[in-house]
Motif scaffolding. Structure first.
Motif, PDB file in Angstrom:
ATOM      1  N   SER A  26       0.874  -1.165   0.000  1.00 46.57           N
ATOM      2  CA  SER A  26       0.000   0.000   0.000  1.00 46.57           C
ATOM      3  C   SER A  26       0.908   1.211   0.000  1.00 46.57           C
ATOM      4  N   ILE A  34       6.378   1.794   8.266  1.00 46.96           N
ATOM      5  CA  ILE A  34       5.814   0.796   7.353  1.00 46.96           C
ATOM      6  C   ILE A  34       5.387  -0.423   8.158  1.00 46.96           C
ATOM      7  N   GLU A  35       4.140  -0.800   7.997  1.00 49.86           N
ATOM      8  CA  GLU A  35       3.592  -1.982   8.678  1.00 49.86           C
ATOM      9  C   GLU A  35       3.827  -3.212   7.808  1.00 49.86           C
ATOM     10  N   VAL A  37       2.671  -6.943   7.072  1.00 50.25           N
ATOM     11  CA  VAL A  37       1.507  -7.808   7.290  1.00 50.25           C
ATOM     12  C   VAL A  37       1.804  -9.171   6.692  1.00 50.25           C
ATOM     13  N   SER A  51       9.689 -11.585   8.215  1.00 54.68           N
ATOM     14  CA  SER A  51       9.264 -10.227   7.915  1.00 54.68           C
ATOM     15  C   SER A  51      10.472  -9.305   7.774  1.00 54.68           C
ATOM     16  N   SER A  76       3.141   2.365   2.991  1.00 56.32           N
ATOM     17  CA  SER A  76       2.543   2.324   4.326  1.00 56.32           C
ATOM     18  C   SER A  76       2.472   0.886   4.833  1.00 56.32           C
ATOM     19  N   LYS A  77       2.315  -0.077   3.895  1.00 54.64           N
ATOM     20  CA  LYS A  77       2.222  -1.487   4.279  1.00 54.64           C
ATOM     21  C   LYS A  77       2.911  -2.368   3.251  1.00 54.64           C
ATOM     22  N   TYR A  79       2.795  -6.544   2.370  1.00 53.80           N
ATOM     23  CA  TYR A  79       2.106  -7.810   2.616  1.00 53.80           C
ATOM     24  C   TYR A  79       2.900  -8.932   1.966  1.00 53.80           C
TER      25      TYR A  79
END
Length: 115
Positions: A26, A34-35, A37, A51, A76-77, A79
């Motif tokens: 994202s 930064i997340e 997921v 991760s 922002s993310k 995955y």
């Protein structure tokens, strides 16, 4: 490779005979944490990537791609599927493919399902 967009998530799936990988991102407007997921895996499945490993590869690829394009894309993310292998810096390659497709206004297939 397949390029998919589901909501604000851009995905690329690379499926070969020996190694499959999927990466989602994202975008962010501003600098932000930064997340990471991890998509759900079946119970008992073997993890092949961490991760941290995926994060490092994605950031390296993003930096290089931004420099090549003269742009400043931000995330922002991130995955990923932990059962996919991170060998051969594959996530560095996949982020480059996604960003170049976004930048070039390339086509993303609208997702028909939830991952």
């Amino acid at each position: 490779m397949k390029f998919i967009k589901e909501g604000d998530i851009y995905k690329v799936a690379r499926i070969t005979g020996t190694q499959d990988n999927i990466l989602g991102i994202s975008l962010a407007e501003n600098d932000t944490d930064i997340e990471i997921v991890e998509w759900n895996i079946k119970e008992g499945s073997q993890r092949k990537s961490s991760s941290h490993e995926v994060f490092e590869q994605v950031l390296k690829g993003l930096k290089k791609t931004n420099e090549e394009l003269g742009k400043n894309y931000k995330l922002s993310k991130i995955y990923f599927l932990p059962t996919d292998s991170a060998t051969n810096s594959i996530y560095q390659h996949l982020i480059t493919e996604i960003i170049k497709r976004i930048d070039g206004k390339g086509e993303f297939i609208a997702a028909q399902y939830k991952h």
